[in-house]
Design a protein around this motif. Structure first.
Motif, mmCIF file in Angstrom:
data_model
loop_
_atom_site.group_PDB
_atom_site.id
_atom_site.type_symbol
_atom_site.label_atom_id
_atom_site.label_comp_id
_atom_site.label_asym_id
_atom_site.label_seq_id
_atom_site.Cartn_x
_atom_site.Cartn_y
_atom_site.Cartn_z
ATOM 1 N N LEU A 106 0.797 -1.225 0.000
ATOM 2 C CA LEU A 106 0.000 0.000 0.000
ATOM 3 C C LEU A 106 0.829 1.275 0.000
ATOM 4 C CD1 LEU A 106 -2.879 -0.972 2.455
ATOM 5 C CD2 LEU A 106 -3.092 -0.426 0.029
ATOM 6 N N SER A 107 2.156 1.174 0.064
ATOM 7 C CA SER A 107 2.967 2.385 0.057
ATOM 8 C C SER A 107 2.919 3.034 -1.317
ATOM 9 C CB SER A 107 4.416 2.061 0.429
ATOM 10 O OG SER A 107 5.063 1.364 -0.620
ATOM 11 N N ALA A 108 3.080 4.363 -1.342
ATOM 12 C CA ALA A 108 3.056 5.094 -2.612
ATOM 13 C C ALA A 108 4.163 4.612 -3.533
ATOM 14 C CB ALA A 108 3.184 6.593 -2.345
ATOM 15 N N GLU A 109 5.315 4.330 -2.968
ATOM 16 C CA GLU A 109 6.442 3.865 -3.782
ATOM 17 C C GLU A 109 6.138 2.521 -4.435
ATOM 18 O OE1 GLU A 109 11.246 2.937 -3.288
ATOM 19 O OE2 GLU A 109 10.002 3.368 -1.538
ATOM 20 N N ALA A 110 5.563 1.600 -3.661
ATOM 21 C CA ALA A 110 5.260 0.271 -4.210
ATOM 22 C C ALA A 110 4.187 0.357 -5.287
ATOM 23 C CB ALA A 110 4.811 -0.655 -3.083
ATOM 24 N N LEU A 111 3.152 1.133 -5.042
ATOM 25 C CA LEU A 111 2.066 1.250 -6.008
ATOM 26 C C LEU A 111 2.531 1.911 -7.305
ATOM 27 C CD1 LEU A 111 -0.695 2.338 -3.482
ATOM 28 C CD2 LEU A 111 -0.760 0.246 -4.853
ATOM 29 N N THR A 112 3.303 2.980 -7.175
ATOM 30 C CA THR A 112 3.813 3.663 -8.361
ATOM 31 C C THR A 112 4.731 2.753 -9.160
ATOM 32 O OG1 THR A 112 3.683 5.802 -7.228
ATOM 33 C CG2 THR A 112 5.094 5.672 -9.173
ATOM 34 N N GLY A 113 5.587 2.008 -8.464
ATOM 35 C CA GLY A 113 6.492 1.086 -9.153
ATOM 36 C C GLY A 113 5.741 -0.001 -9.890
ATOM 37 N N ALA A 114 4.660 -0.515 -9.284
ATOM 38 C CA ALA A 114 3.880 -1.581 -9.930
ATOM 39 C C ALA A 114 3.211 -1.070 -11.204
ATOM 40 C CB ALA A 114 2.826 -2.112 -8.957
ATOM 41 N N VAL A 115 2.612 0.120 -11.145
ATOM 42 C CA VAL A 115 1.977 0.678 -12.339
ATOM 43 C C VAL A 115 3.014 0.980 -13.405
ATOM 44 C CG1 VAL A 115 0.643 2.629 -13.229
ATOM 45 C CG2 VAL A 115 0.027 1.601 -11.047
ATOM 46 N N SER A 116 4.179 1.479 -13.006
ATOM 47 C CA SER A 116 5.256 1.759 -13.974
ATOM 48 C C SER A 116 5.666 0.495 -14.717
ATOM 49 C CB SER A 116 6.465 2.365 -13.259
ATOM 50 O OG SER A 116 6.168 3.626 -12.722
ATOM 51 N N ARG A 117 5.729 -0.627 -14.001
ATOM 52 C CA ARG A 117 6.111 -1.882 -14.658
ATOM 53 C C ARG A 117 5.095 -2.259 -15.733
ATOM 54 N NH1 ARG A 117 7.364 -3.295 -9.381
ATOM 55 N NH2 ARG A 117 5.589 -4.711 -9.140
ATOM 56 N N LEU A 118 3.812 -2.093 -15.416
ATOM 57 C CA LEU A 118 2.782 -2.424 -16.399
ATOM 58 C C LEU A 118 2.878 -1.504 -17.619
ATOM 59 C CD1 LEU A 118 -0.300 -3.058 -14.078
ATOM 60 C CD2 LEU A 118 1.031 -4.772 -15.318
ATOM 61 N N VAL A 119 3.046 -0.218 -17.390
ATOM 62 C CA VAL A 119 3.158 0.728 -18.504
ATOM 63 C C VAL A 119 4.368 0.394 -19.366
ATOM 64 C CG1 VAL A 119 3.542 3.145 -19.120
ATOM 65 C CG2 VAL A 119 1.953 2.571 -17.277
ATOM 66 N N ASN A 120 5.489 0.079 -18.731
ATOM 67 C CA ASN A 120 6.718 -0.228 -19.477
ATOM 68 C C ASN A 120 6.631 -1.547 -20.231
ATOM 69 O OD1 ASN A 120 7.914 2.141 -18.569
ATOM 70 N ND2 ASN A 120 8.889 1.157 -16.811
ATOM 71 N N GLN A 121 5.734 -2.429 -19.816
ATOM 72 C CA GLN A 121 5.545 -3.691 -20.538
ATOM 73 C C GLN A 121 4.733 -3.505 -21.814
ATOM 74 O OE1 GLN A 121 3.776 -6.313 -17.649
ATOM 75 N NE2 GLN A 121 5.624 -6.408 -16.385
ATOM 76 N N GLY A 122 4.206 -2.303 -22.021
ATOM 77 C CA GLY A 122 3.467 -2.026 -23.240
ATOM 78 C C GLY A 122 2.078 -2.624 -23.275
ATOM 79 N N VAL A 123 1.440 -2.744 -22.109
ATOM 80 C CA VAL A 123 0.077 -3.292 -22.094
ATOM 81 C C VAL A 123 -0.867 -2.326 -22.793
ATOM 82 C CG1 VAL A 123 0.467 -4.608 -19.989
ATOM 83 C CG2 VAL A 123 -0.401 -2.269 -19.827
ATOM 84 N N ASP A 124 -1.950 -2.853 -23.355
ATOM 85 C CA ASP A 124 -2.916 -2.014 -24.059
ATOM 86 C C ASP A 124 -3.824 -1.250 -23.101
ATOM 87 O OD1 ASP A 124 -1.932 -2.913 -26.469
ATOM 88 O OD2 ASP A 124 -3.449 -4.480 -26.706
ATOM 89 N N GLY A 125 -3.996 -1.759 -21.901
ATOM 90 C CA GLY A 125 -4.849 -1.111 -20.906
ATOM 91 C C GLY A 125 -4.557 -1.686 -19.532
ATOM 92 N N ILE A 126 -5.028 -0.988 -18.496
ATOM 93 C CA ILE A 126 -4.723 -1.390 -17.116
ATOM 94 C C ILE A 126 -6.003 -1.407 -16.289
ATOM 95 C CG2 ILE A 126 -3.498 -0.753 -14.997
ATOM 96 C CD1 ILE A 126 -1.347 0.521 -16.705
ATOM 97 N N ILE A 127 -6.141 -2.451 -15.470
ATOM 98 C CA ILE A 127 -7.203 -2.531 -14.466
ATOM 99 C C ILE A 127 -6.564 -2.342 -13.100
ATOM 100 C CG2 ILE A 127 -8.940 -4.015 -13.381
ATOM 101 C CD1 ILE A 127 -9.237 -5.416 -16.107
ATOM 102 N N ILE A 128 -7.003 -1.327 -12.379
ATOM 103 C CA ILE A 128 -6.471 -1.056 -11.043
ATOM 104 C C ILE A 128 -7.473 -1.562 -10.016
ATOM 105 C CG2 ILE A 128 -5.817 0.734 -9.393
ATOM 106 C CD1 ILE A 128 -4.787 2.383 -11.715
ATOM 107 N N ALA A 129 -7.059 -2.561 -9.247
ATOM 108 C CA ALA A 129 -7.918 -3.163 -8.226
ATOM 109 C C ALA A 129 -7.257 -3.014 -6.866
ATOM 110 C CB ALA A 129 -8.177 -4.631 -8.546
ATOM 111 N N ALA A 130 -6.819 -1.793 -6.561
ATOM 112 C CA ALA A 130 -6.137 -1.517 -5.296
ATOM 113 C C ALA A 130 -6.338 -0.047 -4.956
ATOM 114 C CB ALA A 130 -4.644 -1.826 -5.409
ATOM 115 N N PRO A 131 -6.433 0.291 -3.653
ATOM 116 C CA PRO A 131 -6.531 1.699 -3.263
ATOM 117 C C PRO A 131 -5.182 2.383 -3.422
ATOM 118 C CG PRO A 131 -6.424 0.299 -1.320
ATOM 119 C CD PRO A 131 -6.478 -0.617 -2.504
#
Length: 338
Positions: A106-131
């Motif tokens: 739940l830390s800001a650093e962990a959440l930001t890093g996780a989303v960055s990984r998805l964006v860098n993988q070139g996914v077409d879209g993202i589902i966020i299921a976390a606060p």
């Protein structure tokens, strides 16, 4: 014995078998309109015969899309997480997509890093299921160019919200207990900074006020059975408590255990209602009255919404909130006689 791995047929192998160029094969597999039907059929027949499977990276180079969806969930073993992930997986498969999942704390650093990984993988879209909490603004910047759907209202991203009407969930449960004749309803809420918890808390309080009933002080848990158990030990020692709304089934199981240990019978002495209707709810002792919200259905609907958003980036994006359903079982009854 040395093991040898076969890389499988490549696009040039399909081109050779079909008697066309690799560029023509690429056009056929990308559904390019300027290809003769006879050529298209010949290429597809060759691909089937060779059992050719085009990888997502090659497809992305040609079409600009990877046919992959990213999913961010919390690192937890809660039932809701696994059920929602199953719905996403099934929905993505039906839509012709694969899924890349990442988990985060739940830390800001962990959440930001996780989303960055998805964006860098070139996914077409993202589902966020976390606060997202404090990471919301940073994540919004990261996903500005990536279609994004949110299944957790506390993520701070209101666009593309897909979920269940949490306000109605608490109203249904509270009204059910009042209609059975209970003077008021106590509430074991979820974490204070989760939107689902806040929505249920607010509608529970409003429903009691509109009925002219006393609003008891709420207690809070962390969605775990253990936190429900701890709160149940507090409530079970209060003879005036005859009805409890618990913000999740898993916490409700803990409440029931604590009440039973203290000699409070369910539902003869205390009625308990949960929210979720997970598979175990029907098999608790007694079977749990609860408000059904299907996490698997939410996952499927999130995929449908996201795929539409990928195809039509400018589409209207109103919230998609399903109505929950009250499921009455053996854990609720009229209050004990005075």
């Amino acid at each position: 014995m040395e093991r040898k791995f076969n890389r499988g047929p490549a696009m040039r192998d399909v081109a050779r078998a079909a008697g066309v160029s690799a560029q023509t094969v690429s056009r056929v597999l990308s559904n390019h309109p300027n290809v003769q039907e006879s050529t298209r059929q010949r290429v597809m027949a060759a691909a089937d015969e060779l059992d050719y499977r085009r990888n997502n990276m090659a497809r992305a180079l040609v079409t600009g899309r990877s046919k992959t969806l990213g999913v961010l969930t919390l690192a937890t073993n809660n039932y809701s997480r696994s059920s929602l992930a199953l719905g996403v997986e099934l929905g993505a498969r039906e839509a012709g997509y694969t899924v890349n999942s990442v988990t985060s704390g739940l830390s800001a650093e962990a959440l930001t890093g996780a989303v960055s990984r998805l964006v860098n993988q070139g996914v077409d879209g993202i589902i966020i299921a976390a606060p997202l909490r404090d990471a919301a603004s940073t994540v919004r910047r990261l996903t500005m160019r990536v279609p994004t759907v949110n299944t957790d209202g506390s993520s701070g991203i209101s666009d593309g919200l897909v979920g269940v009407d949490q306000d109605l969930a608490a109203v249904l449960a509270t009204r059910h207990l009042l209609e059975l004749g209970h003077a008021t309803v106590w509430h074991v809420a979820g974490p204070e900074d989760w939107s689902d918890s806040a929505a249920r808390l607010g509608s529970w309080r409003r429903t009691l006020e509109e009925a002219g009933r006393e609003v008891p002080p709420e207690l809070h848990g962390d969605w775990s059975p253990e936190s429900g158990y701890r709160n149940g030990l507090v409530l079970g020692r209060m003879p005036e408590v005859t009805a409890i709304l618990v913000a999740s089934d898993e916490m409700a199981f803990g409440v029931i255990r604590a009440l039973s240990e203290l000699g409070r019978r369910i539902p003869e002495d205390v009625s308990v209602v949960g929210i979720d209707d997970i598979d175990l709810a029907a098999y608790s002792n007694p079977p749990l009255t609860t408000v059904r919200q299907s996490f698997e259905d939410t996952g499927r609907r999130a995929v449908t919404h996201l795929v539409e958003l990928i195809a039509n980036p400018g589409m209207d994006n109103p919230p998609d909130l399903a109505a929950p359903v009250l499921v009455v079982r053996g854990s609720t009854a009229p209050p004990p006689a005075a």
